[in-house]
Design a protein around this motif. Sequence first.
Motif, PDB file in Angstrom:
ATOM      1  N   LEU A 290      -0.023   7.469  -1.358  1.00 13.74           N
ATOM      2  CA  LEU A 290      -1.362   7.567  -0.781  1.00 13.74           C
ATOM      3  C   LEU A 290      -2.338   6.666  -1.534  1.00 13.74           C
ATOM      4  CD1 LEU A 290      -1.625  11.430  -0.160  1.00 13.74           C
ATOM      5  CD2 LEU A 290      -1.277   9.645   1.564  1.00 13.74           C
ATOM      6  N   SER A 291      -2.217   6.643  -2.846  1.00 13.01           N
ATOM      7  CA  SER A 291      -3.141   5.827  -3.644  1.00 13.01           C
ATOM      8  C   SER A 291      -2.981   4.351  -3.335  1.00 13.01           C
ATOM      9  CB  SER A 291      -2.909   6.077  -5.144  1.00 13.01           C
ATOM     10  OG  SER A 291      -3.191   7.432  -5.467  1.00 13.01           O
ATOM     11  N   ARG A 292      -1.748   3.920  -3.053  1.00 12.37           N
ATOM     12  CA  ARG A 292      -1.505   2.501  -2.777  1.00 12.37           C
ATOM     13  C   ARG A 292      -2.080   2.061  -1.434  1.00 12.37           C
ATOM     14  NH1 ARG A 292       3.559   3.664  -5.202  1.00 12.37           N
ATOM     15  NH2 ARG A 292       4.512   3.966  -3.135  1.00 12.37           N
ATOM     16  N   LEU A 293      -2.441   3.032  -0.574  1.00 10.59           N
ATOM     17  CA  LEU A 293      -3.038   2.670   0.708  1.00 10.59           C
ATOM     18  C   LEU A 293      -4.460   2.144   0.549  1.00 10.59           C
ATOM     19  CD1 LEU A 293      -1.811   5.687   2.887  1.00 10.59           C
ATOM     20  CD2 LEU A 293      -0.923   3.345   2.900  1.00 10.59           C
TER      21      LEU A 293
ATOM     22  N   ASP B  11       0.005  11.267   9.414  1.00 10.06           N
ATOM     23  CA  ASP B  11      -0.425  11.748   8.097  1.00 10.06           C
ATOM     24  C   ASP B  11      -1.947  11.660   8.003  1.00 10.06           C
ATOM     25  OD1 ASP B  11      -0.948  12.258   5.423  1.00 10.06           O
ATOM     26  OD2 ASP B  11       0.781  11.132   4.703  1.00 10.06           O
ATOM     27  N   GLY B  12      -2.613  12.825   8.108  1.00  7.08           N
ATOM     28  CA  GLY B  12      -4.067  12.847   8.020  1.00  7.08           C
ATOM     29  C   GLY B  12      -4.583  12.447   6.649  1.00  7.08           C
ATOM     30  N   LEU B  13      -3.812  12.713   5.584  1.00 10.07           N
ATOM     31  CA  LEU B  13      -4.228  12.327   4.232  1.00 10.07           C
ATOM     32  C   LEU B  13      -4.247  10.808   4.120  1.00 10.07           C
ATOM     33  CD1 LEU B  13      -2.625  15.201   4.057  1.00 10.07           C
ATOM     34  CD2 LEU B  13      -2.755  14.810   1.594  1.00 10.07           C
ATOM     35  N   ALA B  14      -3.223  10.162   4.668  1.00  7.05           N
ATOM     36  CA  ALA B  14      -3.168   8.705   4.634  1.00  7.05           C
ATOM     37  C   ALA B  14      -4.324   8.108   5.430  1.00  7.05           C
ATOM     38  CB  ALA B  14      -1.834   8.228   5.197  1.00  7.05           C
ATOM     39  N   CYS B  15      -4.632   8.698   6.586  1.00 10.41           N
ATOM     40  CA  CYS B  15      -5.748   8.199   7.394  1.00 10.41           C
ATOM     41  C   CYS B  15      -7.057   8.292   6.613  1.00 10.41           C
ATOM     42  CB  CYS B  15      -5.850   8.984   8.697  1.00 10.41           C
ATOM     43  SG  CYS B  15      -4.553   8.602   9.892  1.00 10.41           S
ATOM     44  N   ALA B  16      -7.245   9.361   5.845  1.00 14.27           N
ATOM     45  CA  ALA B  16      -8.468   9.537   5.067  1.00 14.27           C
ATOM     46  C   ALA B  16      -8.611   8.438   4.024  1.00 14.27           C
ATOM     47  CB  ALA B  16      -8.469  10.909   4.400  1.00 14.27           C
ATOM     48  N   VAL B  17      -7.530   8.160   3.295  1.00 12.68           N
ATOM     49  CA  VAL B  17      -7.581   7.123   2.256  1.00 12.68           C
ATOM     50  C   VAL B  17      -7.814   5.757   2.900  1.00 12.68           C
ATOM     51  CG1 VAL B  17      -6.276   5.950   0.446  1.00 12.68           C
ATOM     52  CG2 VAL B  17      -6.129   8.447   0.685  1.00 12.68           C
ATOM     53  N   MET B  18      -7.102   5.475   3.988  1.00 14.42           N
ATOM     54  CA  MET B  18      -7.261   4.185   4.664  1.00 14.42           C
ATOM     55  C   MET B  18      -8.693   3.986   5.152  1.00 14.42           C
ATOM     56  SD  MET B  18      -3.711   4.210   6.877  1.00 14.42           S
ATOM     57  CE  MET B  18      -4.265   2.925   7.995  1.00 14.42           C
ATOM     58  N   LEU B  19      -9.280   5.026   5.729  1.00 16.42           N
ATOM     59  CA  LEU B  19     -10.618   4.908   6.286  1.00 16.42           C
ATOM     60  C   LEU B  19     -11.664   4.687   5.192  1.00 16.42           C
ATOM     61  CD1 LEU B  19     -12.438   5.008   8.759  1.00 16.42           C
ATOM     62  CD2 LEU B  19     -12.499   7.505   8.546  1.00 16.42           C
TER      63      LEU B  19
END
Length: 778
Positions: free
Chosen positions: A529-532, A659-667
């Motif tokens: 997730l951090s790498r996103l 993955d909603g967590l990934a979407c949050a980090v990306m956004l």
Amino acid sequence: MKAVIMAGGQGTRLRPLTCDIPKPMARLCGRPILEYILDLLCSHGVTHGYLTLRYLPNIIRSHFPEGRYKTMSLSFVEEDKPLGTAGSVKNAAGDIDEDFIVISGDAMTDLDLSAAMATHKKNKAAATIVVCSVPDPREYGLVDFDENGRVTGFIEKPSFAQAVTDTANTGIYILSPKALEYIPENRPFDFAKDLFPLLLSRDEPLFVHEAKGYWCDIGDLATYARCQQDMLSGKIRCRLPREIAQGVYSPSPLPPGNYTITPPCYIGEGVTIEEGATLGPGTVVDDRSFIGRRAKVKSSILLPASFVGDRASLSGAILCPGASVKRAASLFEGAVIGTGATVGEEAAVNPGVCIWPRKIVEDGAIVRDNLQYGIARAALFDDDGITGETGVELTPEFCARIGAAAASLKEGKRIGIACSREKSASALKLAMISGMLSAGAQVFDFGESFEAELNFALSFCGLKLGVFLQSGPVGRIKIAAAGGLPPTRPMERELENSIIKGEFSRSAWDSYKERVELKGIRQLYTEHLSRLAKEDLAGMSAIVKSANRLAGKVLTEVLLNLGCGIAEGMTLHLSEDGTRLSILDYELGYIWPEKVFALCCQMEFEKGKDVALPADAPRALDSLAARYGRRILRYLACPADSSDSKARELAETQLWARDGLACAVMLLSYMKETGKTLPELMENLPDFARVVRSVRCEGNPGNIIKLFSGELNSRGTCLAQTEGIGIKLGSGIVTIRPTKRGKSLVMLAEAANYETASELCDGLERLIKSKSIDIKGK
């Protein structure tokens, strides 16, 4: 002569037959067991009977409303509390001052009671136990006695090693008033455990009478069925209706029609037998029952008002009153269908399986285990996975079978599994792992998790099959293919067939693979997730909320590690499974998950990438992709073939889309990189809103869709659709598809605004209900 008839038994081993009747009222060839016992007593000169009642006493009282049976007057004595066998007899026989008979009201016998009384009087016994030889002494209480018939000891249900005799206690006794004096008042006291050992220890004259004849302790469903076979075969002297044809007994003329009966059989009054039906030897058809065309019934018992549909097949089965077996269903040896229960069309109930009263076996289902709670479904999978009440439908036994079935799939050699945080979920997971290991799988246990994290774990470990188990009042088992994608229909069918047929792979004792615990997957997931984020998120701020505390905690820690502040302004809402993200913005208000997802898709389009999405993803995303010269590839929720293989291949590499967590980090990363606010990003999205509703349908959902698809086509343009139908109506689009179990139709309306989408849904719902009613009426 007087007798006490013990008629208070519940008959727990006869359930579901005795769920709603006391055991003595179970019917044998058209009459309750109790009537045959009263016939026997009348034939030996008994003029007054005392019936001890406890379980459902009014059913017995109402059967003898005048308090008489033929030449015998009857008294009913109800126990207020359990008194044991001897205690209940003492309670009922308070005013008897002569030797009398004690007999069970739920055993079938033709033993000579007069001879037993004569033996009792000859020996001047305090009590006489009627005994007879039995083929298997392990199932009975045995009585040992000397050459004069005086009792010397008792052995209760011994092994063969202890079985020094084969003479069993029949539960028929002759008691003197003196024996009654040894029974205490108002407390539990049994004959075999208490009274007879006490008489033996006091050196009271305790004798046996060795009887010759028929005696059957109807202790379970198998003996209940066998007893009626014996009655029809003439092995017991009892009163049956007249023999209207060789080996065919009936109180009235046989019903008209062209059918075949192979004796011996019993046919009750008001029975209907349709053309081509076949009734085999040993069949009992009680009053008002119905047997359909070309049905086959062999060695089975149909109790009053039961129903057997056309081409149904019954072999050695029992139908309780009002039970229904629909067209082409099959019941095998020892199957029992409870009162008012229904077995659906082309369903099968396996040998020895009991269906409890008023339960439902769906069309096409195959039932391998007793059905006491819930319903038996033909399809395991619904849109939410495999669901059921935890501890009732989702049990450790069931989960072990699911695990074995999953491991028997070609994709199941290596399986990932995780569960929600409840203790029950952990217990069910362990049962499922046991089933997987028994079928030869190597199991990767990711411990307590959530679905978005499991999707990453499956992808990271290169697993083609995963299982997530969520507990609660209603539990859920979700089967996932590679990358967390929904399984294909062939996978589901193969798994369902394994469960239904009980056909699983098996490992030899020395070939079990290991269970690998990979709780460290969370560290790898947080790094992913951090790498996103292209850079740290210093200067950004948000609050995370979720019904799933673990998912919320993981995202919060990732954001903190990236330097994001946890403060008011933007609230990130994660779905419970962690796969979807919605946002509450102080300026824009609530932003639906579909709109947040559209923002993430737009980021990918800007990078020159196509995106793979579920078939029911918003159609507005297609126009958004076209702006950037990209396209949407759609994969199906349950594809029957490989038509969506390219979309699935791409989807496996795009974990962020599930993955909603990934979407949050990306956004957040995109907002910092571009310096744009959320309102500015939303301005670039097309206007769209969606309304989703579910309508329960009566009848075949495919027929309902077929009926009005032409009507919808005449109003709009048919869209390419591989699941259900899609129609463009005016300024909106409607999609209709059945759920996997076919019990409901899901309708989805998409338009420029919520009001228009809702109006489309309203009109569609009215049309669906009208077509559903039309089909039901037909």
